[in-house]
Design an enzyme around this catalytic site. Structure first.
Site, short mmCIF file in Angstrom:
data_model
loop_
_atom_site.label_atom_id
_atom_site.label_comp_id
_atom_site.label_asym_id
_atom_site.label_seq_id
_atom_site.Cartn_x
_atom_site.Cartn_y
_atom_site.Cartn_z
CD GLU A 58 7.39 -3.16 -8.55
OE1 GLU A 58 7.97 -4.22 -8.30
OE2 GLU A 58 6.97 -2.41 -7.65
CD1 TRP A 76 -1.83 -2.71 -9.30
CD2 TRP A 76 -2.23 -4.51 -10.56
NE1 TRP A 76 -2.05 -2.29 -10.59
CE2 TRP A 76 -2.29 -3.37 -11.39
CE3 TRP A 76 -2.43 -5.78 -11.14
CZ2 TRP A 76 -2.56 -3.45 -12.75
CZ3 TRP A 76 -2.69 -5.86 -12.50
CH2 TRP A 76 -2.76 -4.71 -13.29
CG ASN A 77 2.49 -2.38 -5.60
OD1 ASN A 77 2.26 -1.29 -6.08
ND2 ASN A 77 1.98 -2.79 -4.45
CB SER A 78 4.78 -8.14 -8.22
OG SER A 78 5.37 -8.06 -6.94
CG HIS A 130 2.49 -12.50 -4.50
ND1 HIS A 130 3.34 -11.63 -5.15
CD2 HIS A 130 1.91 -11.77 -3.52
CE1 HIS A 130 3.28 -10.44 -4.58
NE2 HIS A 130 2.42 -10.49 -3.59
CG ASP A 151 -4.96 2.33 1.15
OD1 ASP A 151 -3.98 2.14 0.41
OD2 ASP A 151 -5.71 1.43 1.54
CG HIS A 197 -1.99 -1.02 1.18
ND1 HIS A 197 -3.31 -0.72 0.93
CD2 HIS A 197 -1.95 -2.36 1.32
CE1 HIS A 197 -4.02 -1.84 0.94
NE2 HIS A 197 -3.22 -2.85 1.17
CD GLN A 254 9.36 -7.36 -7.04
OE1 GLN A 254 9.49 -8.14 -6.10
NE2 GLN A 254 8.19 -7.06 -7.54
N GLY A 259 -5.99 -12.78 -1.29
CA GLY A 259 -6.36 -11.38 -1.52
C GLY A 259 -6.80 -11.15 -2.95
#
Ligand code: UDP
Ligand code: UDP
Length: 470
Positions: free
Chosen positions: A372, A367-369, A364, A124, A27, A349, A387
């Protein structure tokens, strides 16, 4: 036009945006990155900061942000005590969300004391149902910076309507989001199947409130989720949503980089041939069972590929005391010596994913991954955990970024994904030129989106224009 004291030399009221972020690196990072991007525009910025943070990584990143952006104001916020024993077994981050939600009424008086006058809040999603009414009361804008995908935003806003339409006694089934896609029951964030769960109550309240906010910022871009974004914007999902600003991919900030000498993972990558390394990471707070870790190890060994593996065995990094060697079992590190690196450290990362040595990301699908990997044009093998990960995995597939092993599950259920199967699919994807090409195309679109004149660049300007309607 609401009243506001002129606060610049030209006698104009400059927007003053107060960020109210949540907890957990998944987050916080997009908040920090968005704040970094917004800081190049003509706006004042403050951040509501809750100390101590849940994890060490959060504390370090807050420090880094305030050091890199000295003009950003830090506004300390003291939470009311929360009796954790009332929520047995709750995740420490979800508990922090709840503590934040219960303290949010203190924000009104806090904001009243800030000069120059705050003109907008960006918060958020986990807190929006509490924050938006406060913003409305004091007549300032309230926007949500959504840290998941547009598809997830469509589920969030549609879910309360789905419940209203469903027969009261009927179970939660597949959710067919108008104009977007059908999300199978098994792909929903699993707490949603139980309407009494704290997460679900928050999710429903927040989902209903979104329509009453002034804007929705999403870390995505038009070419990545064209269908979901169109359906959100044209009212197909839910009529009457505020403007949707797709402003991704949000790039990491200079302060997130470690000094070169400290970054052993990058140093190691630099010595590997192009497209030879599988990068394995399951997010900042996804603990994996020791049994499954050993199957992953077997799979990586069997694949014959080089690999860089960020290993986590606990939910909160401060609790992570087990050594890599203890978890992986005897002999593994020796057998893969020279072609595999396993680390428990925080790696950069985004830099790893952009590195030419990396050919595949086993993820996994947090969403950030995903964003990226999209920005790097790197194929992603999605092994969603919980999630919103399965919802994100639908985007991995629909965008062409990668492959989703739909039948792969995680611990907590009574079976493991075998090392043999992991090894085979890793090997296959690493050798597949078509997979690589499709992902590279997504990367090209990502680059275009944030370039001057691109869809995300324009969305950012639209958002700043909206902030100026004060
Ligand atoms: N991350 C990182 N280094 C690490 C672990 C995580 O930079 O060692 C970053 C990662 O790049 C991503 C975020 O932490 O930006 C994790 O967010 P994501 O949505 O992928 O998953 P979550 O951790 O929220 O499950
Ligand atoms: N979420 C949401 N509304 C809420 C609470 C959470 O949309 O009221 C989203 C959150 O942004 C994330 C997803 O639900 O995309 C699943 O959250 P999870 O429990 O996996 O935690 P996270 O990965 O966000 O830390």
């Amino acid at each position: 036009l609401s009243s506001g004291e002129p606060n610049d030399a030209a006698g104009r009221t400059r927007p003053h945006v107060m960020f109210v972020p949540s907890a957990g690196m998944g987050h916080l990072l997009p908040f920090f990155r968005f704040i970094g991007a917004l800081s190049s525009h003509d706006v004042d910025i403050s951040i509501v900061t809750v100390l101590p943070t849940v994890s060490a990584a959060e504390a370090e990143h807050f420090d880094g942000l305030f050091k890199d952006f000295p003009t950003i104001r830090r506004i300390d916020f003291h939470l009311l005590p929360l009796d954790a024993s009332a929520f047995p077994g709750a995740d420490p981050f979800v508990l922090r969300w709840e503590a934040l939600r219960r303290s949010v009424h203190l924000l009104g008086p806090l904001i009243a004391g800030i000069i120059p006058r705050v003109t907008a809040i960006v918060t958020d999603v986990t807190m929006v149902s509490h924050v938006n009414p406060i913003a409305k009361e004091i007549d300032i804008q309230c926007h949500v910076l959504f840290i998941s995908c547009a598809t997830m935003m469509s589920l969030l806003t549609y879910f309360p309507i789905y419940l209203d339409k469903k027969e009261a006694q009927a179970d939660i089934g597949d959710v067919d989001i108008p104009g977007v896609r059908r999300i199978a029951r098994t792909s929903l964030p699993q707490p949603l199947l139980d309407l009494n769960k704290l997460f679900t109550k928050q999710f429903i309240e927040n989902g209903r409130e979104i329509a009453k906010t002034d804007g929705i910022l999403i870390n995505t871009f038009d070419a990545l989720e064209p269908v979901a974004l169109a359906a959100l914007r044209d009212g197909t999902v839910v009529p009457g949503l505020p403007p949707v600003f797709a402003v991704g991919h949000l790039s990491s900030l200079a302060g997130e980089m470690k000094a070169e000498a400290e970054d052993t993972a990058l140093a190691w990558l630099r010595q590997q041939p192009a497209h030879s390394v599988v990068y394995v990471a399951f997010g900042n707070r996804s603990a994996v069972s020791h049994e499954q870790i050993r199957e992953i190890a077997k799979g990586l060994e069997a694949s014959g590929c080089r690999f860089l593996w960020v290993l986590k065995t606990t939910v909160v990094d401060r609790d992570d005391v087990a050594g890599v060697r203890d978890v992986l079992g005897d002999g593994f590190l020796e057998r893969v010596h020279g072609r595999g690196m396993v680390t428990k450290a925080w790696v950069n990362q985004e830099e790893v994913l952009k590195h030419p040595a990396v050919g595949l990301f086993l993820s996994h699908s947090g969403w950030n991954s995903v964003t990226e990997a999209a920005a790097a044009g790197l194929p992603l093998l999605a092994w969603p955990r919980g999630g919103d990960h399965r919802v994100a995995a639908t985007v991995v597939v629909s965008s062409g970024l990668g492959v989703w092993m739909e039948h792969w599950s995680w611990d907590g259920e009574d079976w493991l994904v075998s090392g043999e199967e992991i090894g085979e699919i890793v090997k296959e994807m690493m050798a597949d030129a078509a997979v690589r090409e499709r992902a590279a195309k997504v990367g090209d679109e990502a680059t275009k989106a944030v370039a001057v004149g691109g869809t995300s660049h324009k969305s950012m300007l639209d958002f700043v224009a909206k902030l100026n309607t004060i």
